[in-house]
Design an enzyme around this catalytic site. Structure first.
Site, PDB file in Angstrom:
ATOM      1  N   GLU A   1     -39.619  14.302 -20.476  1.00  0.00           N
ATOM      2  CA  GLU A   1     -41.158  14.813 -20.204  1.00  0.00           C
ATOM      3  C   GLU A   1     -41.187  16.015 -19.514  1.00  0.00           C
ATOM      4  O   GLU A   1     -41.861  16.992 -19.764  1.00  0.00           O
ATOM      5  CB  GLU A   1     -41.869  13.756 -19.563  1.00  0.00           C
ATOM      6  CG  GLU A   1     -43.298  13.887 -19.570  1.00  0.00           C
ATOM      7  CD  GLU A   1     -44.270  12.748 -18.850  1.00  0.00           C
ATOM      8  OE1 GLU A   1     -45.210  12.971 -18.940  1.00  0.00           O
ATOM      9  OE2 GLU A   1     -43.455  11.939 -18.544  1.00  0.00           O
TER      10      GLU A   1
ATOM     11  N   LYS B   1     -52.137  11.191 -26.175  1.00  0.00           N
ATOM     12  CA  LYS B   1     -53.284  10.170 -25.467  1.00  0.00           C
ATOM     13  C   LYS B   1     -54.801  10.319 -26.193  1.00  0.00           C
ATOM     14  O   LYS B   1     -55.330   9.343 -26.233  1.00  0.00           O
ATOM     15  CB  LYS B   1     -53.319  10.359 -24.077  1.00  0.00           C
ATOM     16  CG  LYS B   1     -51.994   9.974 -23.363  1.00  0.00           C
ATOM     17  CD  LYS B   1     -52.219  10.307 -21.669  1.00  0.00           C
ATOM     18  CE  LYS B   1     -51.072   9.946 -20.813  1.00  0.00           C
ATOM     19  NZ  LYS B   1     -51.087  10.364 -19.569  1.00  0.00           N
TER      20      LYS B   1
ATOM     21  N   HIS C   1     -18.143  -0.643 -24.898  1.00  0.00           N
ATOM     22  CA  HIS C   1     -17.815  -1.222 -26.059  1.00  0.00           C
ATOM     23  C   HIS C   1     -18.730  -0.883 -27.439  1.00  0.00           C
ATOM     24  O   HIS C   1     -18.846  -1.655 -28.547  1.00  0.00           O
ATOM     25  CB  HIS C   1     -17.971  -2.932 -26.013  1.00  0.00           C
ATOM     26  CG  HIS C   1     -16.847  -3.332 -24.744  1.00  0.00           C
ATOM     27  ND1 HIS C   1     -15.697  -3.657 -25.108  1.00  0.00           N
ATOM     28  CD2 HIS C   1     -17.077  -3.111 -23.476  1.00  0.00           C
ATOM     29  CE1 HIS C   1     -14.965  -3.925 -23.838  1.00  0.00           C
ATOM     30  NE2 HIS C   1     -15.882  -3.718 -22.989  1.00  0.00           N
TER      31      HIS C   1
END
Length: 430
Positions: free
Chosen positions: A269, A401, A290
């Site tokens: 951000e 938003k 792994h």
């Protein structure tokens, strides 16, 4: 906190000591700008003052009415939750900590059904008091408590700005309230009321966390060769400029897995602006050796791997065994094995020419965490200065938003109109 950048030298992509020495003049200029911003308490730079400006007494006073709760439930999102979650997951406590930082209805319902709501403290965190996800979740929590016969006003405190819905709610119901510090973006707020209230409720040493932050402040200097935080910030910036556009952050401690999530928000951000930045990838040692290590070692040469570990940990001895091929494990410890996995991964990456940086803390405790959190924030701010990006803003986040609020009828936002323009090429299943 110690940082070893040796394995970032002579790699692909990579830097040289001469490169870093040339960059160090810019680090000195950036440090002067950062120091000025701190002195003047400028927006964003004020974050780096929190180890000195945060008042632990105010935090303790706000949580004092809630004696010995079974659990604490934080309702927040992003920086309003991740810092507190990082500390809660790293440190042991008899008080369980839960976080509602998403609006997935299945998860919310399941969590509330599992909690003893009559012995849970609810911490609602939103600077503006208008964050849609946070307020929606809080309304659901409040109703669940009422349905369970619990007086939510006796179990709730808020952390918010000087005005807004939550502030008015606190005043109307005489709820304990903590102030969100001015000039501090949420992702930089862990060393404030936002991140430390849960730690106080869990019985952790808040003063030690802040003392660790001050250790980090004291370690800042005008040279990357004298400051661990700046060494990390400058090296990651230089590597990104040379093509290491992914930063795989891999702590070698289960308790620090949430720290990698916190780091990912901070890095993405803050630095993802103007076509620049470095994509954080979360991993966990030794688990992801792994799987993800295959890509980091043998995939495209566009990555930096950051390895984080405490140098002190518990032992947990491995029992002796006569099983073929496993006798070598007997008598050593799980800690020894994890350290060997760390060293092997580091060497594996270096042998393949993949840049990697080692970060070490003494142990996972309050003071070390405070220094580590501050150090990564300072590294991020330095990176932003060197890249000339607006570190403390998040316009792309605000766009999303606004679109969501418009879709929900929360106002007329042109961003919501873009949803109707979505291009489709659907392939239907049976």
């Amino acid at each position: 906190m110690n940082v070893d950048i040796g394995n970032a030298l002579g790699t692909t992509p990579g830097v040289t000591e001469a490169t870093l020495e040339r960059l160090d003049d810019r680090v000195a200029d950036a440090h002067e700008r950062i120091a000025d911003g701190m002195v003047n308490d400028e927006f964003g730079y004020a974050s780096l003052n929190l180890p000195e400006t945060t008042d632990p007494d105010a935090i303790r006073a706000a949580v004092a009415p809630f004696e010995d709760p079974e659990a604490v439930l934080t309702v927040g999102i992003g920086g309003s939750a991740l810092g507190a979650a990082t500390l809660a997951d790293a440190l042991d406590s008899d008080v369980d900590a839960y976080f509602l930082d998403n609006v997935d209805p299945d998860h919310v319902d399941a969590l509330l059904a599992s909690l003893p709501l009559d012995d849970v403290v609810v911490n609602v965190v939103s600077r503006s008091g208008t964050t849609a996800e946070t307020l929606a979740n809080f309304l659901v929590v409040r109703e669940a408590m009422a349905d369970a016969g619990v007086d939510w006003t006796e179990r709730t405190f808020v952390t918010t700005g000087e005005s807004g819905n939550l502030r008015r709610l606190a005043e109307a119901h005489a709820l304990p309230a903590l102030d969100v510090p001015e000039g501090v973006p949420g992702r930089f707020s862990v060393l404030s009321t936002v991140g430390l209230a849960v730690a106080a409720l869990q019985g952790h040493d808040v003063e030690a966390v802040l003392a660790g932050g001050r250790d980090g402040m004291d370690a800042l200097s005008g040279s990357l060769f004298e400051s661990p935080a700046y060494a990390y910030g400058a090296t990651t910036y230089a590597l990104a400029e040379r093509g290491a556009r992914t930063n795989a952050f891999m702590p070698y401690a289960e308790s620090l897995e949430t720290f990698a999530e916190w780091f990912a928000q901070l890095w993405a951000e803050s630095l993802g602006k103007d076509g620049l930045g470095q994509t954080p990838a979360r991993a966990l040692g030794a688990t992801d050796q792994h799987s993800q290590l295959q890509l980091y070692r043998a995939g495209p040469p566009d990555k930096l791997v950051t390895l984080l570990r405490p140098t002190e940990r518990s032992t947990s001895t491995i029992p002796e065994t006569d099983l073929d091929g496993l006798a070598y494990l007997g008598g050593s410890s799980l800690g020894d094995l994890l350290d060997a996995e760390f060293d092997a991964t580091e060497a594996s990456l270096a042998a393949a020419g993949v840049p990697n940086v080692r970060i070490e803390i003494d142990r996972v405790d309050e003071r070390a965490l405070g220094e580590l959190l501050f150090g990564m924030e300072a590294a991020c701010v330095l990176y932003g200065e060197l890249a000339s990006v607006s570190t403390f803003t998040q316009p792309a986040v605000e766009w999303g938003k606004n679109a969501a609020r418009g879709l929900l009828g929360g106002g007329a936002f042109p961003e919501a109109d873009a949803v109707d323009d979505k291009r489709e090429l659907r392939i239907e299943g049976r």
